[in-house]
Design an enzyme around this catalytic site. Structure first.
Site, PDB file in Angstrom:
ATOM      1  CG  ASP A 101      -1.809   1.174   1.330  1.00 49.49           C
ATOM      2  OD1 ASP A 101      -2.657   1.323   0.433  1.00 49.49           O
ATOM      3  OD2 ASP A 101      -1.679   1.964   2.288  1.00 49.49           O
ATOM      4  CD  GLU A 103      -2.565   2.451  -3.292  1.00 49.19           C
ATOM      5  OE1 GLU A 103      -3.608   3.104  -3.412  1.00 49.19           O
ATOM      6  OE2 GLU A 103      -1.946   2.371  -2.221  1.00 49.19           O
TER       7      GLU A 103
END
Length: 736
Positions: free
Chosen positions: A415, A470
């Protein structure tokens, strides 16, 4: 006599919770020919020393009413082995003395920890049930180099930080203690006294394998032996996982799930499903829908449900919201048995500043940066991991390894990578610190991410673990090998494609001609990285609207546009990801405390969208032309990329054996009869997919299932066919 057995300075330091070395005075100590035993037991009324067979060896007199006891015991000249018999006001206890045991952790292992070896994190830290000299108990170890004192507290000592102060192992900064007579299931935390004398709020164990269910915040001693002995049945799956280049040639269609809300249990106060309940419901659903993988939003324990898991505080522990940690192992095992891979979102960028967590863990900036220009994230008000610190880097890499080893996850999605790569991410001038060269690149994060990927792709991890970034910027080489200067990820989310295409579809069809390039621009860079096309939770929350709600027009047009978009996406180069609820065109946004609106499936139009996604997944997996060269330019060719007046796009997908699929998309509500399309092969072409089919909720316009390519040149091809393009629809054609 008893006063001379326990030095007053030691008593005062112990009672104040500031003794630098409790093992120097507590436990058994030889004085001339006597064995003196000292104990700190606040609240005890009487203490005796017993032999293992119950014979009394001596009485420990109370030398301070605050709970200090001391006495001599009988011995035979060898190493003393005794039990403490303790009378409490309302109970009697017989236990081994925690301070009768020697050092626990190997010096070499501690040296490896200080050198940044993630294996040493896994070997040394946390709470581990062990047997020492025929005595069962739990070995606790925690890294807190700046603390003046660390104690382990729990139900076993009434959460009294005076009872079990730990031993500091210099120079590693690791504190250790063996607490006899306890085992798996015990709740515990650490009480730390900072260097300046402050007693900090009780801290959860950063390396805990299990936790209490929020809102409670204690760590829990996990049954490590049971986890090690878990009966996995997925050897075939694990050995067959694609390695290296093969993983880029197989279909990836990922169903993104917020496990806390996918299917709540309304009959039981709307609680979340357990892992076993999710295994019963989610795995068959994912399998039946044709998805190849399920990806969970973060499941490492997190205190605030509204963070969706993206502010975790126990990087090694599956959240207790979903039941015991073995339940997650059972889920993964059953998913693998069904042919479904399991990915987890993993958060190494930042952590919340909850008092019981990692922030100022030992009274200093231990896990985070001390300078708020580096250590605080302005968007989320969270602490930023100092991945340039050797032990912190090892801690995080060890966490990723633990998920791969202990729970057999098939990959992690990392993330907020962009926030790690840039020192000025979301910061104004003067709010960030340049790197050593004066630049904005975070060199420590680059080194950490490369190390993470090299570790997960190396011998330390099970073969076939996949990493996905990401990353929302144009940072070069995110998926390039680390040996070539890249970050080493397997895939990267294509955020640019997602933003551009959704912006195009948000336009009224009459205006789309002016935004035509938004749909084609992604192919300019489609093969510069290995991409996943993400329609994730981030696009259906915070006022952005659900996917279908983003589309203009009436309900029919919105649903038709979404179906056409799915047809475009599943034919487009790149692996696929779709967030739960989007597969049946949920009208409302994602709400973490509400279940998706499954009742919409009572409506034929929504069942049709769901059926379309199922059929797209099945066709995508069955047809190599749609996935084998997802990451290679040879697998794609534009046929029509410039028909902005009609908002029509057409392209060919192929594999390296010559198999072909042609996709043609009409993003206006105008049906187009006699539309000539160049095709790369002559003869009979069948409709592999028509998103306007009645079974999907469409009007069944199309070409009666087939077209004929004749020797009429068009769009640079020697053959072409005359098509009827349904309104707001995508067709897939393949040579018959």
């Amino acid at each position: 006599m008893t006063d001379t057995l326990f030095d007053r300075a030691d008593i005062d330091a112990l009672l104040a919770g500031r003794h630098p070395d409790p093992f120097a005075c507590l436990g058994p100590h030889r004085h001339d020919d006597q064995i003196v035993v000292r104990a700190l037991l606040p609240g005890a009324e009487r203490v005796r020393a017993l032999s293992p067979d119950g014979a009394e060896l001596g009485t420990l007199a109370c030398v301070d009413r605050a709970g200090c006891f001391a006495g001599t015991i009988a011995h035979d000249g060898g190493a003393p082995h005794y039990l403490l018999s303790i009378d409490w006001p309302d109970a009697h206890q017989v236990t081994d003395d925690a301070y009768a045991f020697g050092t626990l952790l190997d010096e070499a292992a501690l040296a490896r920890f200080s050198a940044g070896d993630p294996e040493a994190v896994l070997d040394c830290l946390g709470a581990t049930p062990v047997r020492i000299d025929d005595t069962d108990g739990v070995r606790f170890a925690v890294w807190a180099p700046s603390a003046q004192r660390v104690s382990v507290v729990g139900d076993f000592n009434a959460w009294d930080g005076r009872r079990h102060p730990m031993r500091l192992r210099r120079p590693s900064g690791v504190w250790e203690l063996f607490v006899p007579g306890i085992g798996a299931g015990e709740r515990y935390k650490y009480e730390l006294c900072a260097a300046d004398g402050r007693v900090l709020p009780h801290k959860a164990d950063p390396c805990a394998r299990a936790t209490e269910a929020p809102p409670r915040t204690a760590s829990v001693v996990a049954d490590v032996a049971a986890l090690h002995a878990f009966a996995w049945h997925d050897d075939g799956w694990m050995h067959a996982r694609p390695r290296h280049d093969d993983r880029y040639r197989v279909p990836w269609s990922i169903y993104e799930v917020h496990p806390e809300s996918w299917q709540r249990i309304p009959e039981q106060m709307d609680r979340s499903a357990t892992w076993d309940e999710l295994a019963e419901r989610l795995i068959p659903y994912v399998k039946g829908m044709g998805f190849t993988h399920v990806e969970f939003m973060p499941i490492a324990e997190y205190p605030f449900g509204g963070s969706w898991g993206y502010q975790p505080l126990a990087q090694f522990a599956p959240s207790a919201r979903f039941g015991p940690v073995e339940g997650f192992a059972r889920f993964v095992d059953r998913a693998h048995a069904a042919g479904i891979g399991v990915l987890v979102d993993w958060v190494p960028a930042h952590f919340p500043n909850d008092a019981h967590g990692l922030a100022q863990f030992d009274g200093s900036a231990l896990y985070e940066h001390a300078d708020p220009r580096e250590g605080m994230h302005p968007d989320w008000n969270t602490c930023v991991f100092n991945v340039g610190r050797t032990e912190v880097s090892a801690f995080l890499v060890a966490s990723a390894l633990a998920w791969a080893r202990r729970y057999h996850v098939d990959g992690i999605r990392v993330d907020a990578v962009a926030s790690m790569l840039y020192r000025d991410y979301s910061r104004k001038e003067g709010e960030w610190v340049p790197n050593v060269y004066g630049g904005r690149e975070n060199l420590e994060s680059v080194a950490f991410l490369r190390r993470l990927n090299d570790t997960l792709h190396g011998d330390a991890a099970p073969a076939g673990v996949v990493t996905v970034a990401e990353e929302s910027t144009a940072w070069p080489g995110v998926t390039a090998p680390t040996a070539d200067g890249g970050l080493g990820f397997d895939f990267k989310w294509n955020m640019g494609w997602m933003h551009d295409t959704l912006a195009y579809l948000h336009e009224d069809p009459i205006h789309r001609r002016y935004h035509h390039d938004r749909m084609t621009f992604g192919l300019v860079y489609a093969f510069s990285e290995r991409f996943v096309l993400p329609l994730s939770h981030d696009e259906v929350v915070h006022g952005k609207g659900s996917l279908v709600a983003k589309m203009p027009g009436d309900a029919w047009q919105r649903l038709a546009t979404l179906r056409a978009y799915f047809g475009f996406m599943w034919a487009h180069p790149g692996k696929k990801l779709l967030f739960m609820g989007s597969e049946f065109a949920q009208w409302s946004e994602f709400a973490h405390d509400a279940t998706p609106h499954w009742d919409l499936l009572d409506a034929p139009a929504h069942r049709g969208v769901q059926r379309l996604v199922r059929d797209l997944n099945r066709a995508y997996a069955a047809e190599p032309a749609l996935h084998a060269l997802d990451c290679h330019a040879a697998g794609f060719a534009w046929l029509i990329g410039d028909d902005r007046d009609n908002s029509v796009f057409a392209f060919a997908r192929r594999d390296d054996t010559g198999r072909l699929v042609v996709a043609v998309c009409n993003f206006t509500p105008v049906p187009r009869a006699g539309y000539r399309l160049g095709l790369p092969a002559p003869g009979h072409w069948r409709e592999l997919m028509n998103t306007d089919a009645a079974s999907y909720g469409g009007a069944n316009a199309g070409n009666d299932g087939a077209v004929w390519a004749e020797a009429v040149p068009a769009h640079g091809e020697a053959w072409s066919a005359s098509l009827r393009l349904p309104p707001l629809a995508t067709l897939w054609l393949t040579p018959a």
